[in-house]
Structures are given as C-alpha cells and as structure tokens.
Enzyme design. Structure first.
Site, short mmCIF file in Angstrom:
data_model
loop_
_atom_site.label_atom_id
_atom_site.label_comp_id
_atom_site.label_asym_id
_atom_site.label_seq_id
_atom_site.Cartn_x
_atom_site.Cartn_y
_atom_site.Cartn_z
N PHE A 31 152.68 -16.20 69.30
CA PHE A 31 151.23 -16.28 69.17
C PHE A 31 150.83 -16.91 67.84
O PHE A 31 149.70 -17.24 67.63
CB PHE A 31 150.59 -14.90 69.31
CG PHE A 31 151.00 -14.19 70.58
CD1 PHE A 31 151.09 -14.88 71.77
CD2 PHE A 31 151.29 -12.84 70.56
CE1 PHE A 31 151.46 -14.22 72.94
CE2 PHE A 31 151.67 -12.18 71.72
CZ PHE A 31 151.75 -12.87 72.90
N SER A 76 139.65 -13.09 71.44
CA SER A 76 140.89 -12.43 71.02
C SER A 76 141.99 -12.65 72.05
O SER A 76 143.15 -12.93 71.68
CB SER A 76 140.64 -10.93 70.85
OG SER A 76 141.84 -10.24 70.55
N TRP A 105 143.17 -16.14 71.67
CA TRP A 105 143.97 -16.27 70.44
C TRP A 105 145.43 -15.95 70.72
O TRP A 105 146.33 -16.54 70.12
CB TRP A 105 143.41 -15.34 69.37
CG TRP A 105 144.17 -15.34 68.09
CD1 TRP A 105 143.99 -16.14 66.99
CD2 TRP A 105 145.29 -14.47 67.73
NE1 TRP A 105 144.90 -15.84 65.99
CE2 TRP A 105 145.70 -14.83 66.43
CE3 TRP A 105 145.95 -13.45 68.40
CZ2 TRP A 105 146.74 -14.17 65.78
CZ3 TRP A 105 147.00 -12.80 67.76
CH2 TRP A 105 147.38 -13.17 66.47
N HIS A 106 145.67 -15.00 71.62
CA HIS A 106 147.03 -14.56 71.87
C HIS A 106 147.88 -15.61 72.58
O HIS A 106 149.11 -15.59 72.43
CB HIS A 106 147.03 -13.26 72.67
CG HIS A 106 146.79 -12.04 71.85
ND1 HIS A 106 145.53 -11.63 71.48
CD2 HIS A 106 147.64 -11.15 71.28
CE1 HIS A 106 145.62 -10.53 70.75
NE2 HIS A 106 146.89 -10.23 70.60
N GLY A 107 147.28 -16.48 73.34
CA GLY A 107 148.11 -17.47 73.99
C GLY A 107 147.35 -18.34 74.97
O GLY A 107 146.24 -18.02 75.41
#
Length: 482
Positions: free
Chosen positions: A482, A322, A325-327
């Site tokens: 994102f 997770s 996934w954000h960056g």
C-alpha cells in the site's frame, strides 16, 4: 529489507553502535548517519526508486519554504497546489494508472463499446503512500500556519525517510517528529529496553501470529469455492488476526527500533479488536492514518459542524478515500464504504464518541453489555475484512454467499493438528493482549517488577516461541503493497 530478516538483524546493531558510540557527540553526524542508513534501507528494496523519494523530499522542502515566504495568499496557494498535484500525480501514476485504465475499459464495455486501454508494467514503489503523506502533512501545516519550515535539509530529509517508519508508517507529523530530529539525543537505558520489549512483541505478532494465520487464510481464500461455510468463516477469522498481527507487528517493531535510537514515534494501534463500536475501532486501528484523514480531509470538509446529512457525507468521503488509499482495487473502495455504512447509526445519533476509555478499565473482565458490544463490533470487522482480502468484488460476494448457503454449521474440512496449534497460539495471544490492554503494548509492564531470573525467563520463553513457530522463508508485510 524486511524487519523479519537476517539482513535487518545485522543492519540494526551496526547502526546502533555507530549512532551511540561513534557519532554520539555530534547531532549533525547522527542525523547524517540515520539519513544514509535510511536510504540504504530503502535501496535494499529497489535502488531505482531512491530518486523518487529524493525528488519528493526536495519538492516538499522547498515548497514549504516558498509557502512560508510568500507575501500573498495567491502565492501560498500556488506553492501548496504545486506540491499536492505533483505528489498525488506520482502516487496516482504508480499506484492507480492501470486501475483507472482497466476500469474505464470495463465501463465502456458495459455500454457496448470496445476499448483496449494501454496498461503498463508499473512497479509500485514501496512506501510511496506513506512518505507522500509525510510530505503533504508538512506543507499543509506550514500553509495553515501551524509550524514554520525547517531550513535544515538533512533534518527534513530524515523526517521524511527515517527508516523504521519509511515503508509502512506510522504516518508521522512534522509537529511531532521534527523537533526530536532537531534536538540532541542522549542514550536512555529505560527507553532502549522498552523499545526492545516492544520489538519482541512485534515479532511475536508478525512471526508467530500473522505468518501462521496467513498459511490457512491463503489456503481457504484461494480455494474458497471448495469449502463449507464453516471453513470460510474460519478463513475470515484467520485473515482477521493475520492482518492485525502483520500490521501492528510492523508498527511495534518500528516504534521499538526508533526508541533504541532515542526517538518516539506516534502510536498506531490501541487494541482495536476490543472495541465496543466501529467508531472506537477506527480510533484504535491505524491511528496515524485515521487522524491524518480527520485533520486534512474531514475537518476541512466541515467535520461534524453541520447537520446529520453533512456529517454522513463527510464520513463516507473519508472512508471511501481511505479505502482507495489502501489499493487500486474496487474491493478496497467497497471495504471503505462498508465501514462508513457501519458508522452511519453512530453519526446519526451522535454516539460515535461514546466509548473513549479502554473497555473494562480497572477490571479483569468486561460486563455482559461490553462483551456483546465487542462481539458485534468484531463480527462487523471480520465481515468487512472479507472484502479487503478477496481478489475481486465477485470473489468477495461469492465468499459471503457461500458462507450462508454451504453447511455453515458443519465441521470445517481443513482442521488439522497444526491448525489447532495455531488456534491455541491465537487464543493465548488474545489473553495476553487483553491483560495488557491499558498499556501502550501488551507486554509493556509484564514482568517489570519480577525478579530478574523470572523476567529473563519470560523473555526467553517468548524468543523460544518465535523460534519454534517462525517460517523458514522471509514473508513480507501486508501493508508494503500500500
């Protein structure tokens, strides 16, 4: 096109009028209108990436049909893997290529080897993380026999690219959104007015809270070495409310816009800063992403069925993924790992499902235990947000170190009249959010039973507040990156 832009305030009424008053007798025409509108909405960012959105849509549409029609498990797996590999391949290239290249060079440098990796000037397509997950959930659900694929390409395309959720969610499921796309929709006045109220509150979150907090959060984070510990704490608090107002504000505007068009989207926030533990926080923050990882990663890994060590392993996996996934930055991965670490005691002692109901439900105020639990959870959340916001891990650790070594109890240097006004706005915002915490959004039921003049005066006051405290320039939403 930004929700908080003049272009959107022109675009939405045009779509609304055409949708309900010109094409209202034909479901096919309504869907085509929404699809064209969605592609136009996306093209306002960069028309060159329309081909990527279209390609992903075609890929998953036909992959879904191929999976469903396959006669053997081997064939089904082939089509599933094809979709997953290509989708994640595009996502990985556009979002993570430079990150991996630079990280590999740094790793070799730590071993004493010199490397000069080729980096590219890659533009990250807006919303790619969101529409990629829309398509993947669709093929996963077909593979797992939860749904049957649609044979209507327009309807599927609209499911993937519906403009309110296209660039920053919520991350929808085919089981929830596709049936609404497939059925005729009639104008519902109550639903439309509810949507307008939710949009109004979303604009308050974005324009009044997030944008004003961003001014001071950016000032303090970008010059953190110059400030005392007390000022750095203030900066972390400003960012905490900035990111909540920014992202949940986008979600409220998206859900409200969809309601104007007769469509219900998944809830994405449920007053997370009133949580009593980190597990409750993650059930209330970015709900559509958390549930996506739960259903398509955590449960396939074994979920909570194994022993404590397996559950802790699975918890770390989903939080690290997770975060990634954000960056493409180690700060996001560390942030994810930090939240997983906060979860360990709850997972180990199996208390992660303890706080399910809304805090202080049916009561005006929380008791002392609830208040202390919320304060601790909020404090951990603020601490983790420092790593999310910092430019690098070095910056984050320096920021944290300066908090505890540099006049933590002193008067913040940056206090000003305008900052005190912003703090007053945050305080008022928290009170309104607390009063409405048992509803889907804070002002869902405020004023519903009031006399019309009083109710409209309340809405006028909100609009006036937006007008008084909005910035002159259009500010993009944080989660667009994102």
């Amino acid at each position: 096109m930004l929700f908080n832009s003049t272009d959107f305030l022109i675009f939405l009424p045009i779509v609304f009028i055409l949708y309900w008053f010109v094409f209202n007798k034909s479901l096919k025409a309504q869907n085509i209108l929404l699809l064209i509108s969605s592609y136009y909405f996306y093209s306002c960012w960069d028309w060159r990436f329309l081909f990527l959105l279209a390609f992903s849509t075609v890929l998953d549409f036909y992959s879904g049909l191929a999976i469903f029609r396959s006669s053997t498990i081997k064939q089904r797996k082939f089509w599933l893997l094809l979709s997953v590999i290509i989708n994640l391949g595009f996502l990985g290239f556009f979002k993570y290529y430079n990150f991996f290249a630079e990280s590999f060079a740094q790793f070799l440098g730590a071993l004493g080897l010199e490397a000069h990796p080729a980096t590219l000037s890659i533009i990250l397509p807006v919303g790619i993380s969101f529409y990629t997950f829309h398509g993947l959930s669709y093929v996963f659900d077909i593979y797992n026999r939860k749904i049957e694929p649609t044979t209507n390409f327009v309807q599927y395309s609209l499911f993937v690219s519906f403009f309110p959720l296209l660039v920053a969610g919520p991350i929808e499921r085919a089981t929830h959104l596709l049936p609404q796309v497939e059925k005729p929709r009639k104008f519902n006045y109550a639903m439309a007015t509810d949507g307008l109220r939710q949009m109004l509150w979303g604009f308050v979150k974005k324009v009044v809270i997030a944008d004003n907090c961003a001014e001071y959060a950016n000032l303090i984070f970008n010059n953190s070495a110059e400030y005392s510990g007390s000022t750095l704490v203030l900066g972390a608090l400003f960012f905490t409310f900035q990111i909540y107002g920014d992202f949940s504000g986008y979600t409220d505007i998206a859900i409200g816009t969809a309601k104007l068009l007769g469509i219900n989207l998944l809830r994405n926030f449920a007053f997370p800063y009133f949580s009593r533990d980190i597990a409750e926080f993650w059930r209330r923050w970015h709900i559509s992403l958390s549930s996506w990882f739960r259903d398509y990663l955590y449960i396939p890994l074994g979920g909570s069925k194994g022993g404590n060590w397996m559950r802790i392993r699975n918890t770390f996996i989903i939080f690290l993924v997770s975060g990634f996934w954000h960056g493409a930055n180690w700060t996001f991965i560390f942030w994810g790992g930090l939240n997983a670490l906060f979860m360990v005691p709850l997972v180990w002692f199996k208390t992660n499902r303890k706080n399910i109901e809304t805090v202080a439900q049916g009561r005006l105020l929380p008791n002392i235990t609830e208040l202390l639990q919320m304060a601790l959870t909020f404090g951990l959340t603020v601490f983790a947000w420092i790593f999310f916001r910092a430019e690098s891990l070095r910056h984050a650790f320096q920021y944290v170190g300066d908090i505890f070594s540099n006049n933590l109890l002193s008067r913040p240097e940056v206090l000003s009249y305008s900052m005190l006004i912003t703090i007053g706005l945050i305080t008022t915002f928290i009170i309104v959010e607390w009063m409405g915490r048992e509803d889907k959004y804070a002002i869902e039921k405020i004023g519903i039973l009031w006399p019309r003049p009083l109710r409209w005066s309340f809405y006028a006051l909100i609009i006036l507040t937006i007008g008084l405290y909005m910035h002159t320039e259009e500010t993009p939403f944080i989660y667009f990156q994102f």
